[in-house]
Design an enzyme around this catalytic site. Sequence first.
Site, PDB file in Angstrom:
ATOM      1  N   HIS A 209      -9.383   5.473   2.357  1.00 15.78           N
ATOM      2  CA  HIS A 209      -8.246   4.776   2.977  1.00 15.78           C
ATOM      3  C   HIS A 209      -7.342   5.766   3.710  1.00 15.78           C
ATOM      4  O   HIS A 209      -6.158   5.930   3.403  1.00 15.78           O
ATOM      5  CB  HIS A 209      -7.441   3.975   1.961  1.00 15.78           C
ATOM      6  CG  HIS A 209      -6.662   2.862   2.603  1.00 15.78           C
ATOM      7  ND1 HIS A 209      -6.267   1.734   1.929  1.00 15.78           N
ATOM      8  CD2 HIS A 209      -6.205   2.710   3.879  1.00 15.78           C
ATOM      9  CE1 HIS A 209      -5.598   0.926   2.753  1.00 15.78           C
ATOM     10  NE2 HIS A 209      -5.556   1.512   3.941  1.00 15.78           N
TER      11      HIS A 209
ATOM     12  N   ARG B 292      -8.882  -4.201   5.629  1.00 17.25           N
ATOM     13  CA  ARG B 292      -8.659  -4.333   4.195  1.00 17.25           C
ATOM     14  C   ARG B 292      -9.984  -4.708   3.529  1.00 17.25           C
ATOM     15  O   ARG B 292     -10.777  -5.475   4.094  1.00 17.25           O
ATOM     16  CB  ARG B 292      -7.595  -5.392   3.883  1.00 17.25           C
ATOM     17  CG  ARG B 292      -6.171  -4.982   4.232  1.00 17.25           C
ATOM     18  CD  ARG B 292      -5.685  -3.830   3.377  1.00 17.25           C
ATOM     19  NE  ARG B 292      -4.311  -3.444   3.658  1.00 17.25           N
ATOM     20  CZ  ARG B 292      -3.939  -2.541   4.559  1.00 17.25           C
ATOM     21  NH1 ARG B 292      -4.870  -1.932   5.293  1.00 17.25           N
ATOM     22  NH2 ARG B 292      -2.662  -2.233   4.724  1.00 17.25           N
TER      23      ARG B 292
ATOM     24  N   GLU C 106      -8.496   0.066  -5.014  1.00 22.50           N
ATOM     25  CA  GLU C 106      -8.235   1.433  -4.560  1.00 22.50           C
ATOM     26  C   GLU C 106      -7.309   2.132  -5.540  1.00 22.50           C
ATOM     27  O   GLU C 106      -6.333   1.533  -5.982  1.00 22.50           O
ATOM     28  CB  GLU C 106      -7.611   1.406  -3.163  1.00 22.50           C
ATOM     29  CG  GLU C 106      -8.520   0.815  -2.111  1.00 22.50           C
ATOM     30  CD  GLU C 106      -7.901   0.793  -0.723  1.00 22.50           C
ATOM     31  OE1 GLU C 106      -6.759   1.291  -0.558  1.00 22.50           O
ATOM     32  OE2 GLU C 106      -8.547   0.280   0.196  1.00 22.50           O
TER      33      GLU C 106
END
Length: 325
Positions: free
Chosen positions: A293, A244, A273
């Site tokens: 991601h 993360r 994000e």
Amino acid sequence: MSQHTLAVLDDYQNVSLKMADWTPITTAGVQITVFDNTITDTDALVARLRPFSILCIMRERTKFPASLLAQLPNLKLLVTTGMRNLGLDVEAAKKLGITVCGTQSGGNATSELTWALLLGLAYNIVPNHIRMGSSAPGTKWQDGRIPTGLNGKTLGLIGLGRLGKSMAIIAKAFGMNVIAWSTNMTPEFAAAGGAMFAGSKEELFKQSDFVSVQVVLSPRSVDLVNEAELRLMKKTAFLINTARGPIVNQAALVKALKEDWIAGAALDVYDTEPLPADNELRTLSDKVLMTPHMGYVNDYSYEMYYRETVECVAKYLEGTPIRLL
């Protein structure tokens, strides 16, 4: 016929309706809307979601705190990918009478991506690929950076859970030494996971040629990797974060890359994000290898997530909800 309306959120690649058979839901009269972008403005998000009684969400792309849930009076069912979603206040949902279900999480997408990033850094693959596609006069056949071989190098794992253990197995196949550290780790735990206990966080950063972050985001792990840790790394070492974003302090990492404290970094996760267009990391492509991601995104994962999402919705409509959180 059902009076429910359903929204699939944050389907960035527009694959949700292709990866599963949704006819058990559509034949029940449920209307499906797919959104392929994330809204961060709360008022706009509420306006988008308020009409729907069922939301199918991709884990942690859109956060669902109690304050948001309270503004969605029509919401009756929330299905998340995975059986744990740190961005979703499950207890608040239950208090509001919202049923919350989840799906299984299978495969090794995150560890596979981590190795792709690590190898991409080690062998400078993206810059070399770009160079091979260039016909500009004077383009060099090979650049000045010598690839970093893995055999005999040390991989430092911050965290040694399921993903960390899979990383250790693959590292040994490359002939690497594996060391690990986390807040409560013991030498015995490290050995059981296929690694040597680093002794301390400081020693892990000093000894490692590659540092890979594998811990869960929590208040305790925010800024776990900061300026002090990055300054301990070898100038030839690389950092990889597929856990993360907030675990690695971005300002410190940018400084480390600009001032050559480390050789480079690979990132799949970010503080915000999708990553804003003006984020400074985007200006450091010569030092940082970035992916959007993708750590739990592959064909196997998508098929499982959406197939079991359909199952959860169908069972809820039948009055027998499954995989309750």
